[in-house]
Design a protein around this motif. Structure first.
Motif, short mmCIF file in Angstrom:
data_model
loop_
_atom_site.label_atom_id
_atom_site.label_comp_id
_atom_site.label_asym_id
_atom_site.label_seq_id
_atom_site.Cartn_x
_atom_site.Cartn_y
_atom_site.Cartn_z
N PHE A 252 0.83 -1.21 0.00
CA PHE A 252 0.00 0.00 0.00
C PHE A 252 0.86 1.26 0.00
O PHE A 252 0.64 2.18 -0.79
N LEU A 253 1.87 1.32 0.88
CA LEU A 253 2.70 2.51 1.00
C LEU A 253 3.48 2.78 -0.29
O LEU A 253 3.58 3.92 -0.74
N ILE A 254 4.04 1.72 -0.87
CA ILE A 254 4.81 1.89 -2.10
C ILE A 254 3.93 2.40 -3.23
O ILE A 254 4.29 3.32 -3.97
N CYS A 255 2.75 1.80 -3.36
CA CYS A 255 1.86 2.16 -4.46
C CYS A 255 1.25 3.55 -4.30
O CYS A 255 0.88 4.19 -5.29
N TRP A 256 1.12 4.03 -3.07
CA TRP A 256 0.53 5.35 -2.83
C TRP A 256 1.59 6.44 -2.65
O TRP A 256 1.24 7.62 -2.55
N ALA A 257 2.86 6.06 -2.58
CA ALA A 257 3.91 7.05 -2.34
C ALA A 257 3.98 8.08 -3.46
O ALA A 257 4.15 9.28 -3.21
N THR A 258 3.86 7.64 -4.72
CA THR A 258 3.96 8.56 -5.86
C THR A 258 2.85 9.58 -5.83
O THR A 258 3.10 10.79 -6.02
N THR A 259 1.61 9.14 -5.60
CA THR A 259 0.47 10.06 -5.56
C THR A 259 0.65 11.09 -4.45
O THR A 259 0.41 12.29 -4.65
N THR A 260 1.07 10.64 -3.26
CA THR A 260 1.25 11.55 -2.14
C THR A 260 2.36 12.55 -2.40
O THR A 260 2.21 13.76 -2.15
N PHE A 263 1.35 15.15 -5.08
CA PHE A 263 0.42 16.14 -4.52
C PHE A 263 1.16 17.19 -3.70
O PHE A 263 0.91 18.39 -3.83
N ILE A 264 2.10 16.75 -2.85
CA ILE A 264 2.85 17.69 -2.01
C ILE A 264 3.68 18.63 -2.88
O ILE A 264 3.72 19.85 -2.64
N LEU A 265 4.32 18.10 -3.92
CA LEU A 265 5.13 18.94 -4.80
C LEU A 265 4.29 19.95 -5.56
O LEU A 265 4.66 21.12 -5.69
N MET A 266 3.12 19.51 -6.04
CA MET A 266 2.26 20.41 -6.83
C MET A 266 1.68 21.52 -5.96
O MET A 266 1.40 22.61 -6.46
N ARG A 267 1.51 21.26 -4.68
CA ARG A 267 0.91 22.25 -3.79
C ARG A 267 1.94 23.15 -3.13
O ARG A 267 1.64 24.30 -2.81
N CYS A 268 3.14 22.64 -2.91
CA CYS A 268 4.12 23.37 -2.11
C CYS A 268 5.20 24.06 -2.95
O CYS A 268 5.92 24.92 -2.45
N LEU A 269 5.36 23.66 -4.20
CA LEU A 269 6.43 24.22 -5.03
C LEU A 269 5.85 25.01 -6.20
O LEU A 269 4.80 24.67 -6.75
N TYR A 270 6.57 26.08 -6.58
CA TYR A 270 6.22 26.79 -7.81
C TYR A 270 6.80 26.02 -8.99
O TYR A 270 7.99 25.68 -9.01
N THR A 271 5.98 25.72 -9.98
CA THR A 271 6.43 24.93 -11.12
C THR A 271 6.16 25.67 -12.43
O THR A 271 5.11 26.31 -12.59
N ASP A 272 7.11 25.57 -13.36
CA ASP A 272 6.89 26.13 -14.69
C ASP A 272 6.08 25.13 -15.53
O ASP A 272 5.69 24.07 -15.04
N LEU A 273 5.85 25.47 -16.79
CA LEU A 273 4.99 24.64 -17.65
C LEU A 273 5.58 23.25 -17.85
O LEU A 273 4.88 22.25 -17.74
N GLU A 274 6.89 23.18 -18.14
CA GLU A 274 7.53 21.89 -18.41
C GLU A 274 7.47 20.98 -17.18
O GLU A 274 7.14 19.79 -17.28
N THR A 275 7.77 21.56 -16.02
CA THR A 275 7.70 20.78 -14.78
C THR A 275 6.28 20.35 -14.48
O THR A 275 6.04 19.23 -14.01
N SER A 276 5.31 21.21 -14.76
CA SER A 276 3.91 20.87 -14.52
C SER A 276 3.47 19.70 -15.39
O SER A 276 2.72 18.83 -14.92
N ILE A 277 3.94 19.66 -16.63
CA ILE A 277 3.60 18.55 -17.51
C ILE A 277 4.20 17.25 -16.97
O ILE A 277 3.53 16.21 -16.96
N ARG A 278 5.45 17.31 -16.52
CA ARG A 278 6.08 16.12 -15.95
C ARG A 278 5.34 15.66 -14.70
O ARG A 278 5.14 14.45 -14.49
N LEU A 279 4.93 16.60 -13.85
CA LEU A 279 4.19 16.24 -12.64
C LEU A 279 2.82 15.66 -12.99
O LEU A 279 2.31 14.77 -12.29
N TYR A 280 2.23 16.16 -14.09
CA TYR A 280 0.94 15.61 -14.51
C TYR A 280 1.09 14.14 -14.90
O TYR A 280 0.27 13.31 -14.49
N TYR A 281 2.13 13.83 -15.68
CA TYR A 281 2.35 12.43 -16.06
C TYR A 281 2.70 11.58 -14.84
O TYR A 281 2.30 10.42 -14.74
N ALA A 282 3.47 12.17 -13.91
CA ALA A 282 3.78 11.45 -12.67
C ALA A 282 2.51 11.19 -11.86
O ALA A 282 2.35 10.12 -11.25
#
Length: 338
Positions: A252-260, A263-282
């Motif tokens: 459970f922890l391994i499979c949910w680690a990526t989603t968690t 989410f933390i990166l998308m909410r806590c970090l400022y991201t440009d367009l390229e990084t946002s696309i990579r985070l979307y695929y992640a």
């Protein structure tokens, strides 16, 4: 390329997840695995919830989304998919997806807490760890998350055409941008995946430390600290408890680690367009792995049990034997005709 990957991935999840969880549920309901009634209640409910996740989310949404663009726009499959993507069907479907995912996750938390009580709170074990309390907790979890997700039904208020000209369920712009929904959104994210992830991590850490401390004390009392040839049944039982608990919880922890983490990166970090696309695929990849966890979590726990494996072999042979006999009969008939 990513679309083809997800199509193959979700096809495999559905092809494996449905029979695996169905087998697990049937075997657990027969109660011949040597597990206590309390554990059986939790595992059976988790298996049922995981089965519903695979059917409702993977089979009825992800696969339809993936394969719809492979068919002619006027084919029967696309017409059926179009009906399911219009209100009120898509509204009900989005709500049910959230309900079954929440139930699947929190039943895992409840099971982990039950094992934590058994190992760490011996005095409370007899009052808490019994089938009646387990049934009450399972029912409370299911009812709570049914009520909690009712507001999300009203967030998807219209059906509109997407970029490809197909119908898609979406929220009205005022609802999507409304500041009043921020609290509901954060409550939803806190309840799944943030709080369950850290609860399971904490409970497993406390359980492991308790088992290891008790094992060291027992070895010291029995004078077996340097005697590796003698086997202690109590130590073997505790070692098996760690393996059984952490097999499922680690999955459970391994499979949910990526989603968690995403989410933390998308909410806590400022991201440009390229990084946002990579985070979307992640995020999409994390969600796919998360559904994989729901597909096989209970089964992974079950196969670590010897009696469960025996019952699984019996069930498979019960299904395979008639097919083998039929194929041999057909082959023999074919030779006689020749």
């Amino acid at each position: 390329m990513m679309a083809d990957f997800f199509t193959i991935f979700y096809t495999l999840v559905a092809a494996i997840g449905i029979p695996v969880n169905l087998f697990t549920l049937v075997i657990l309901c027969r109660r011949k695995c040597g597990l206590s009634k309390c554990i059986t209640c939790y595992l059976a409910s988790m298996s049922a919830a995981d089965l519903m996740v695979v059917i409702i989310e993977v089979l009825m949404y992800q696969l339809i989304e993936a394969y719809m663009y492979w068919f002619h726009p006027h084919s029967s499959f696309v017409k059926l998919a179009q009906i399911l993507r219009q209100a009120p069907f898509c509204l009900v479907h989005h709500t049910l997806c959230k309900v079954v995912l929440d139930c699947s996750v929190w039943l895992t938390v409840a099971f982990t807490f039950d094992r934590f009580v058994v190992i760490c709170w011996a005095k409370f074990k007899t009052k808490y760890c019994n089938p009646k309390i387990a049934g009450l907790i399972i029912g409370t979890i299911c009812l709570t998350f049914c009520l909690k997700n009712i507001p999300f039904y009203f967030l998807y208020m219209q059906s509109s055409h997407n970029y490809y000209g197909y119908w898609a369920c979406s929220g009205k712009p005022p609802l999507r941008m409304s500041g009043e929904l921020e609290g509901l959104y954060w409550m939803d994210v806190l309840l799944n995946p943030l709080l369950p992830f850290f609860l399971i991590l904490t409970l497993n850490s406390l359980t492991a430390s308790q088992i290891l401390a008790a094992s060291r004390r027992r070895r010291a009392l029995k004078g077996q600290k340097n005697d590796s040839e003698q086997r202690d049944p109590e130590m073997e039982t505790r070692r098996q408890s760690i393996i059984l608990l952490f097999t499922m919880s680690a999955s459970f922890l391994i499979c949910w680690a990526t989603t968690t983490l995403v989410f933390i990166l998308m909410r806590c970090l400022y991201t440009d367009l390229e990084t946002s696309i990579r985070l979307y695929y992640a995020k999409e990849l994390g969600y796919a792995v998360q559904l994989l966890s729901c597909c096989a979590n209970t089964f992974i726990y079950g196969v670590t049990q010897t009696k469960f494996r025996e019952q699984l072999k019996i069930a498979i042979s019960f299904l395979v034997t008639p097919l083998v006999k039929m194929s041999r009969y057909c082959i023999s008939k074919g030779k006689m005709v020749q």
